[in-house]
Scaffold this motif. Structure first.
Motif, PDB file in Angstrom:
ATOM      1  N   TYR A   1      60.396   5.993 -18.270  1.00 37.73           N
ATOM      2  CA  TYR A   1      60.672   6.332 -19.671  1.00 37.73           C
ATOM      3  C   TYR A   1      59.416   6.036 -20.487  1.00 37.73           C
ATOM      4  CZ  TYR A   1      65.529   6.678 -18.319  1.00 37.73           C
ATOM      5  OH  TYR A   1      66.691   7.054 -17.710  1.00 37.73           O
ATOM      6  N   ILE A   2      58.883   7.059 -21.102  1.00 36.80           N
ATOM      7  CA  ILE A   2      57.714   6.871 -21.964  1.00 36.80           C
ATOM      8  C   ILE A   2      58.220   6.913 -23.412  1.00 36.80           C
ATOM      9  CG2 ILE A   2      55.450   7.761 -22.640  1.00 36.80           C
ATOM     10  CD1 ILE A   2      55.292   9.103 -19.851  1.00 36.80           C
ATOM     11  N   LEU A   3      58.186   5.764 -24.050  1.00 34.38           N
ATOM     12  CA  LEU A   3      58.670   5.658 -25.435  1.00 34.38           C
ATOM     13  C   LEU A   3      57.447   5.560 -26.333  1.00 34.38           C
ATOM     14  CD1 LEU A   3      61.486   2.992 -24.825  1.00 34.38           C
ATOM     15  CD2 LEU A   3      61.620   5.481 -24.599  1.00 34.38           C
ATOM     16  N   TYR A   4      57.340   6.485 -27.272  1.00 33.59           N
ATOM     17  CA  TYR A   4      56.079   6.565 -28.022  1.00 33.59           C
ATOM     18  C   TYR A   4      56.322   6.829 -29.500  1.00 33.59           C
ATOM     19  CZ  TYR A   4      57.065  11.531 -27.699  1.00 33.59           C
ATOM     20  OH  TYR A   4      57.692  12.750 -27.797  1.00 33.59           O
TER      21      TYR A   4
ATOM     22  N   ALA B   1      65.188   2.615 -35.039  1.00 35.00           N
ATOM     23  CA  ALA B   1      64.913   3.751 -34.163  1.00 35.00           C
ATOM     24  C   ALA B   1      64.381   3.266 -32.816  1.00 35.00           C
ATOM     25  CB  ALA B   1      63.908   4.692 -34.831  1.00 35.00           C
ATOM     26  N   CYS B   2      63.511   2.259 -32.845  1.00 35.65           N
ATOM     27  CA  CYS B   2      62.979   1.722 -31.584  1.00 35.65           C
ATOM     28  C   CYS B   2      64.091   1.059 -30.772  1.00 35.65           C
ATOM     29  CB  CYS B   2      61.884   0.694 -31.873  1.00 35.65           C
ATOM     30  SG  CYS B   2      60.259   1.410 -31.808  1.00 35.65           S
ATOM     31  N   ALA B   3      64.895   0.263 -31.452  1.00 38.95           N
ATOM     32  CA  ALA B   3      65.967  -0.442 -30.737  1.00 38.95           C
ATOM     33  C   ALA B   3      66.924   0.551 -30.087  1.00 38.95           C
ATOM     34  CB  ALA B   3      66.718  -1.355 -31.705  1.00 38.95           C
ATOM     35  N   ARG B   4      67.183   1.666 -30.774  1.00 42.78           N
ATOM     36  CA  ARG B   4      68.089   2.671 -30.193  1.00 42.78           C
ATOM     37  C   ARG B   4      67.462   3.317 -28.954  1.00 42.78           C
ATOM     38  NH1 ARG B   4      69.356   3.197 -35.415  1.00 42.78           N
ATOM     39  NH2 ARG B   4      67.913   4.875 -35.869  1.00 42.78           N
ATOM     40  N   SER B   5      66.147   3.504 -28.985  1.00 42.21           N
ATOM     41  CA  SER B   5      65.520   4.090 -27.797  1.00 42.21           C
ATOM     42  C   SER B   5      65.551   3.083 -26.638  1.00 42.21           C
ATOM     43  CB  SER B   5      64.097   4.571 -28.105  1.00 42.21           C
ATOM     44  OG  SER B   5      63.246   3.486 -28.306  1.00 42.21           O
TER      45      SER B   5
ATOM     46  N   ILE C   1      60.628  11.648 -15.242  1.00 43.14           N
ATOM     47  CA  ILE C   1      59.877  11.165 -16.411  1.00 43.14           C
ATOM     48  C   ILE C   1      60.587  11.635 -17.679  1.00 43.14           C
ATOM     49  CG2 ILE C   1      57.661  11.108 -17.610  1.00 43.14           C
ATOM     50  CD1 ILE C   1      56.335  11.923 -14.946  1.00 43.14           C
ATOM     51  N   THR C   2      60.988  10.681 -18.499  1.00 38.77           N
ATOM     52  CA  THR C   2      61.641  11.001 -19.763  1.00 38.77           C
ATOM     53  C   THR C   2      60.732  10.559 -20.896  1.00 38.77           C
ATOM     54  OG1 THR C   2      63.792  10.642 -18.757  1.00 38.77           O
ATOM     55  CG2 THR C   2      63.717  10.646 -21.162  1.00 38.77           C
ATOM     56  N   MET C   3      60.464  11.490 -21.787  1.00 39.10           N
ATOM     57  CA  MET C   3      59.650  11.174 -22.960  1.00 39.10           C
ATOM     58  C   MET C   3      60.587  11.071 -24.154  1.00 39.10           C
ATOM     59  SD  MET C   3      56.227  11.905 -22.181  1.00 39.10           S
ATOM     60  CE  MET C   3      55.583  12.469 -23.739  1.00 39.10           C
ATOM     61  N   GLN C   4      60.468  10.000 -24.901  1.00 42.15           N
ATOM     62  CA  GLN C   4      61.313   9.887 -26.097  1.00 42.15           C
ATOM     63  C   GLN C   4      60.533   9.266 -27.236  1.00 42.15           C
ATOM     64  OE1 GLN C   4      65.436   9.381 -25.787  1.00 42.15           O
ATOM     65  NE2 GLN C   4      65.535   7.794 -27.353  1.00 42.15           N
ATOM     66  N   SER C   5      60.607   9.922 -28.396  1.00 46.47           N
ATOM     67  CA  SER C   5      59.962   9.390 -29.586  1.00 46.47           C
ATOM     68  C   SER C   5      60.694   8.129 -30.013  1.00 46.47           C
ATOM     69  CB  SER C   5      60.013  10.445 -30.690  1.00 46.47           C
ATOM     70  OG  SER C   5      59.757   9.849 -31.917  1.00 46.47           O
ATOM     71  N   ALA C   6      59.926   7.060 -30.299  1.00 46.90           N
ATOM     72  CA  ALA C   6      60.549   5.776 -30.635  1.00 46.90           C
ATOM     73  C   ALA C   6      60.220   5.319 -32.057  1.00 46.90           C
ATOM     74  CB  ALA C   6      60.115   4.713 -29.642  1.00 46.90           C
ATOM     75  N   LYS C   7      59.378   6.030 -32.762  1.00 53.12           N
ATOM     76  CA  LYS C   7      59.092   5.759 -34.175  1.00 53.12           C
ATOM     77  C   LYS C   7      58.686   4.307 -34.434  1.00 53.12           C
ATOM     78  CE  LYS C   7      60.857   7.714 -38.473  1.00 53.12           C
ATOM     79  NZ  LYS C   7      62.037   8.049 -39.261  1.00 53.12           N
ATOM     80  N   GLY C   8      57.418   4.029 -34.254  1.00 52.69           N
ATOM     81  CA  GLY C   8      56.898   2.685 -34.495  1.00 52.69           C
ATOM     82  C   GLY C   8      57.122   2.221 -35.918  1.00 52.69           C
TER      83      GLY C   8
END
Lengths: 456, 239
Positions: A431-434, A331-335, A319-326
């Motif tokens: 991958y949890i992108l949040y 920033a989202c596209a990079r995640s 499980i990978t958590m990564q901030s994606a900045k809504g």
């Protein structure tokens, strides 16, 4: 009279701060907001530390501020910073007054202040930073930041001419910032230059900011970050004063060249965005007069803030958590690109990127989704996507238009829960992108997944 | 159908680029010209059946006006011939008489197809939503802008606002319309967000198309309409 108003504001704000802390609140905004309300030029009356560093830019300002604060403290300096609070005028005021005496003198050696670009005029009219660091300037929230030209306009207007700038040489929008400032230091990364021939189409910088002529890219690393040159007037990305010339991932080091020689530093995170952040922080500390050896020693003891990236493995489930900045398309596209580029053929993505604030009494503008490149999510290694939050229907449509097969997408129209929709038998890399404001909800999903795996 | 998307490399802010992209996906047989700002618009000396232009930065807006002013006569002929033209976000302002950039202390002469003027203030950003009515068809959209338009559009509007503001905070008539020239300050992927309007707009060019992912687009549209009809939902504020 003005002074009296300042002291009343200072004492009232300090009293409120003390009361809030007694109640267990972090008091990192409200007391500052109160101080500015009672005395609009509150920041002008405070006697700041000897050195004030403002850190601004679209992405990376929190990371760079935290890094600078840790390194400076590690070197024995006392530091005021607003890491725990807001980066607008009230947050800056709160951070400074927390370390101020009852006479209004900030007692620390250095202030490292993260400053929101939109707050530049309000902050810098009263608090003139000795150094201003700009990490990069990119597309951000439609509602607040409009476009990079607008943010450049604000910063150009706000930054005092006597401030010393530390700028990203590989961002031509950022590099041209505040031409009134003569003292300019540029940082950049020349290691691992990508292949040439990249297109600027659809990016924030298509034509020359100087003459409007066609720009050509020697190379681009991400978005418009890279080396650019105008075919018409010859304007080009400036030569960096400090640049990373080598990245050794195996050894976990980078080599940084500057006048006087080269130095090896610890690589804190091998993502290119964080390599720029590292280079930026070293550039600032170098300008402050710290020796390369001292900076290198300090870097041995710091870490990138964990909440922005975390990875756990349980029973073979990763499980990978990564901030994606809504609302921040780049920033989202990079995640998304990060997930697609990771090894593995059984990946799943849990997406939690709605604007929590807009979900209360509003209906979020989904236009930014179309500024964001969703195509990495169509990568065949990503077997499943769960879109959660009120805007999940919009996200599904956006993903389909980008080429993601609809049958891979599951929808969960709430901020809470939804983890049960993940097919953890078929997909073992989750991958949890949040969005940064949805960390708590993302952690709940992670916890539920771990409990489910442990209960097998 | 021959369609032209004007200056997509700089007139596609906030997702506006996907108006043209979505049309191109919907009409794979059509001939699409995506013309950069550095080239002469295709419509200047070729027949076209549809034109789109989207949101841009303020300095780009002045460059675009410089580019289009010499083509005003040709544009007028296309408008008179009923060619559908969609200008979203601040591209709508190009067709006004004049744009006053109060913060930058500049003025630009518009194309002058409508007797309205524009006031652009970089220190006032307005964010809002519109629940609009187009002759019985519901159109929803978002505004994020530094500008308002001033003038009388009572016989030349695009939408009646059921909720939200029109040309300016005092107006309930959104956008401008002259035959099939539709100028709206609603921005972003308006056509993706409004599948029924997209079919209507393509119909103005004589095209009937099955929209990509129509069912999902309609589901998102219906959800938004429901939200916009909810009296608890706020509709506009300055930042």
């Amino acid at each position: 009279m003005k002074k009296l108003r300042f002291y009343l504001a200072l004492w009232a704000a300090k009293t409120v701060m003390a009361a809030m802390r007694l109640l267990g609140r972090n008091a990192s905004y409200l007391p500052g907001k109160l101080a500015v309300k009672l005395c609009p030029d509150f920041l002008a009356h405070l006697r700041p530390p000897k050195t004030v560093i403002a850190v601004t830019g679209t992405n990376g300002k929190t990371t760079v501020s935290n890094l600078l604060t840790s390194l400076l403290r590690g070197c024995g300096y006392t530091v005021t910073n607003n890491a725990l609070g807001s980066n607008i005028q009230g947050g800056v005021a709160a951070a400074l007054l927390a370390d101020a005496s009852l006479a209004g003198k900030v007692k620390t050696d250095v202030a490292v202040l993260e400053v929101d670009e939109r707050s530049s005029l309000l902050v810098y009219q009263d608090l003139k930073p000795d150094y201003l660091v700009c990490t990069n300037l990119m597309r951000d929230s439609i509602k607040r930041n409009a476009h990079t030209g607008f943010i450049r306009f604000l910063l150009d207007k706000a930054i005092p001419a006597e401030t010393k700038l530390i700028l990203n040489a590989d961002d031509l929008i950022c590099a041209g910032l505040a031409p009134q400032c003569q003292d300019r230091t540029y940082f950049g990364v020349s290691a691992e230059a990508p292949a040439t021939g990249a297109s600027l189409e659809g990016l924030d910088l298509v034509y020359c900011p100087n003459c409007g002529g066609n720009l050509e890219a020697e190379y681009l690393r991400y978005d418009h970050i890279g080396r650019l040159r105008c075919r018409n007037c010859g304007l080009s990305s400036p030569a960096p004063d400090l640049r990373i010339t080598a990245i050794d991932r195996a050894a976990g080091t980078v080599t940084l060249a500057q006048a006087g020689g080269e130095q090896t530093y610890r690589l804190l995170n091998d993502n290119i965005v964080n390599i720029y952040n590292l280079c930026c922080a070293v550039a600032v500390l170098t300008r402050l007069g710290l020796s390369p050896e001292r900076i290198a020693a300090g870097l041995g003891a710091v870490e990138i803030v964990k909440s922005r990236y975390d990875h756990v493995e349980t029973g073979g489930l990763k499980i990978t958590m990564q901030s994606a900045k809504g609302q921040n398309p780049g920033a989202c596209a990079r995640s998304f690109r990060y997930v697609a580029d990771q090894p593995g053929e059984r990946k799943a993505v849990f997406l939690l990127i709605d604007d929590k604030g807009d979900s209360q009494g509003s209906s979020e503008n989904p236009c930014w989704l179309y500024d964001c490149d969703f195509s990495p999510l169509a990568d065949p290694s990503i077997g499943q996507l769960v879109f959660s939050g009120p805007r999940c229907l919009d996200q599904k449509l956006r993903a389909e238009i980008a080429g993601v097969p609809g049958e891979r997408i599951a929808l969960w129209p709430s901020f809470r829960g939804g983890g049960h929709l993940l097919d953890t038998e078929g997909c073992r890399d989750i991958y949890i992108l949040y969005d940064v404001y949805l960390e708590k909800e993302a952690l709940e999903v992670k916890k539920a997944l771990m409990e489910k795996e442990a209960g097998k | 159908m021959i369609a032209e998307i004007l200056f997509p490399e700089v007139c596609g802010l906030y997702g506006d680029a996907y108006n043209g992209n979505y049309l191109a996906m919907a009409c794979p047989e059509a001939e699409f010209h995506f013309t950069p700002l550095t080239e002469t618009p295709y419509f200047s000396d070729h027949p076209v059946d549809l034109i789109c232009i989207g949101t841009m930065a303020e300095d780009t807006q002045r460059r675009v006006l410089d580019k289009l002013r010499p083509l005003k006569g040709r544009l007028e002929a296309l408008i008179d011939a009923g060619v559908p033209i969609l200008a979203t976000g601040n591209a709508a302002e190009l067709f006004a008489k004049r744009i006053d950039y109060v913060t930058e202390e500049k003025t630009a002469e518009g194309l002058g197809f409508f007797d309205v003027t524009v006031k652009t203030d970089l220190f006032r950003r307005f964010n809002g939503k519109v629940l609009g009515d187009l002759d019985g068809m519901t159109v929803v959209g978002f505004k994020s802008q530094f500008s308002f338009l001033y003038g009388d559009n009572s016989d030349s509007y695009f939408l009646k606002c059921v909720r939200g503001v029109g040309l300016n905070p005092e107006s309930k008539l959104e956008g401008l319309r002259k035959k099939n020239l539709i100028c709206t300050q609603l921005l972003g992927p308006l056509l993706v967000l409004n599948p029924e309007f997209t079919e209507y707009f393509l119909g103005l060019a004589g095209v009937q198309a099955r929209l990509p992912y129509r069912e999902d687009a309609m589901a998102a549209f219906r959800q938004r309409v429901k939200e916009f009809q909810d009296p608890k939902i706020q509709f506009g504020h300055n930042r």
